[in-house]
Scaffold this motif. Sequence first.
Motif, short mmCIF file in Angstrom:
data_model
loop_
_atom_site.label_atom_id
_atom_site.label_comp_id
_atom_site.label_asym_id
_atom_site.label_seq_id
_atom_site.Cartn_x
_atom_site.Cartn_y
_atom_site.Cartn_z
N LEU A 84 65.13 83.97 50.72
CA LEU A 84 66.42 84.54 50.31
C LEU A 84 67.23 83.55 49.48
N VAL A 85 67.36 82.32 49.97
CA VAL A 85 68.12 81.33 49.22
C VAL A 85 67.45 81.06 47.88
N GLY A 86 66.12 80.93 47.89
CA GLY A 86 65.38 80.71 46.65
C GLY A 86 65.59 81.85 45.67
N VAL A 108 67.50 70.54 41.74
CA VAL A 108 67.43 71.20 43.05
C VAL A 108 65.98 71.27 43.53
N PHE A 109 65.04 71.20 42.60
CA PHE A 109 63.62 71.21 42.96
C PHE A 109 63.20 69.89 43.62
N ASP A 165 65.07 71.95 56.32
CA ASP A 165 63.91 72.51 55.63
C ASP A 165 64.30 73.46 54.51
N ILE A 166 65.45 74.12 54.66
CA ILE A 166 65.91 74.95 53.54
C ILE A 166 66.39 74.05 52.41
N TRP A 167 67.05 72.96 52.75
CA TRP A 167 67.49 72.01 51.73
C TRP A 167 66.28 71.49 50.95
N LEU B 44 75.83 72.97 43.79
CA LEU B 44 74.38 72.82 43.92
C LEU B 44 73.95 71.37 43.71
N LEU B 45 74.51 70.76 42.67
CA LEU B 45 74.15 69.36 42.41
C LEU B 45 74.62 68.47 43.54
N ALA B 46 75.81 68.78 44.07
CA ALA B 46 76.36 67.93 45.12
C ALA B 46 75.49 67.98 46.37
N ILE B 47 75.09 69.18 46.81
CA ILE B 47 74.32 69.22 48.05
C ILE B 47 72.93 68.62 47.85
N THR B 48 72.44 68.60 46.62
CA THR B 48 71.14 67.96 46.42
C THR B 48 71.26 66.45 46.33
#
Lengths: 294, 304
Positions: A84-86, A108-109, A165-167, B44-48
């Motif tokens: 879902l998040v993906g 993010v990858f 694991d989602i992160w 998004l960048l921050a949490i990564t």
Amino acid sequence: MNNVFGNKRAVLVFLGPALLIYTVIMLVPVLWSLGYTLFTGSVITGFEFSGFDNFAKLFSDPKVGEALLFTLKYAVILTVGQVLVGYALSLLYVFWLRKASSLVRTLVFFPIVLPTVAVSLLFQKMFEVAPQNGIVNEFINLLGMPSVDWFGSADTAFLVLVIMDIWRSMGFYAVLLYAGLLDIPEEVMESARLDGAGGWTLIRRIVIPMSLPVLLSSIIFSINGTLKVFDSVLALTNGGPGSSTTPLTLLMFRTAFSYGDYGYGSTIALLLTVICLLVTVFIFRSSRRDLTKG
Amino acid sequence: MTATTTAPGRPASAKPGRPLRIRRRMTPRRAGSIVLKTLVIGFLLAITVLPLIWLLLGSLKTQNEWLNSPSWALPENFLNFENYQVAWVDGDIGRYILNSALATFPSLALIVVLGVAAGFALEVLVWRGRGGVLLLFLAGIMVPGQMILLPLFSAYFQTHLTGTIWPLILTYTATGLPLTVFMMATYFRAVPREIFEAAAIDGASIYRSFLSIGFPMVRNAVFTVALVQFFFIWNDLLIALTFTSVGDFQTIQVGLLNFTGQFGQVQYGPTFAAICINVVGILVLYLFLNQRVMRGLTAGSVKG
């Protein structure tokens, strides 16, 4: 020509070594492991034939029940979460960020290629409560709430595991599904837009149905991976508190190497393999039925 | 043509049936959308990135700073690399990395050589039963590692390989082969058959055609496959943990796990430095090869 491509000796030369190693180190052990299920003991203490005792034990062992339940819970929640998040991210990349998405996509990858052990230890420290508050508890304190002992109870430990694991995997699934979204023909999208579909209608009626195949393969890939979860649990919670976050893989590992029972360990491994197979076949079949209906 | 190159309307907020606009004017709504977009990207960048930055900063702090100031505090001295020295020397991280390299690179070489040759045999050569053999390899992708662990442990024990580097190399090679063979067969399928036929007419033997034509044509793919396998092997914990319980060949992942056991919650700095060393190596690799890594890893998964 057929002489060249049908050269039997060449087949042997090219394929032989790979097939040999694969057979000796993967296929034979799988069968061997099946044989172990009828024995008890280990290579060091010696084996003793025990018939179907291991299977009888398997079905009545509360530890196995608990581990099985945890494995299924983890696999279902994480598969739904990851995909879902993906998927949400991939929709974001394609329809909203568009060309600007390249950098976000790449960043993010990144966590998926990091060693799970390193990520787990990092998250352990982030969610730590004693002797020193980790950054997460500092943040919670900042909001005026007391620190949480994340690894002190089963539910919060599970939550940290899921978040981690989602992160780790969301960027991977986003790129996987992104490739699928790019494959939707532009003409289909264009004509739907001309017919007045926009926003959510477009996504619900065109994008989701057309990305079902890649969604399906993501789900199968995800569930197969999550059923085999090992590294992240071992490094993050070590199965605890108690044995509340112990999946089948870890139980099998402990049974075999801490308690020296290879026979029972193999029986648990077999249970895991059968579940993986069943789930994959089940998803395949149910999806096929849906396709013929629709 | 991809969805990103033509972008008629904005589906997320578009009114139905809005025609293609060539130029966009700056309306309040559009300005709002840009702000929202920036916020989402920033989030998004921050949490990564933030956890990783916290990791890096943490590795530069002394034990005193760790215990006496909040964990989000910046290090007092940004050039305090003492923790790295402790991790590298006292924590043996250097040796663990060497062990990992000793296990990973020979396995990779074997996987590539054997896998490419097998892919060639399964896709370019013509013989009975090649479909079956490909399926046999494919089945290996499904099998959980736990299923082969115990028999292998017994076998290595009885052949006195336990405690050497060989159990790791052999096991990594065998577990890496299914996916590699499958991917290489797919790549060879994409090479036009006529090329190999032309080579055969020109008098090339099948070995010559593999070395001079087959291998060079899939060279790029080979690199991608090797990269994917590198991550699998380098990051592996299960196999390394099983076969290095005896002997001195703990890989970096096993070492890191023991490292925190050894120093535990007491020594923050060196622990963070050790994690950081593990992360930075991968980061550098990813910095240069990210597009290829992304393509390879996702290609390796779509086999359902």
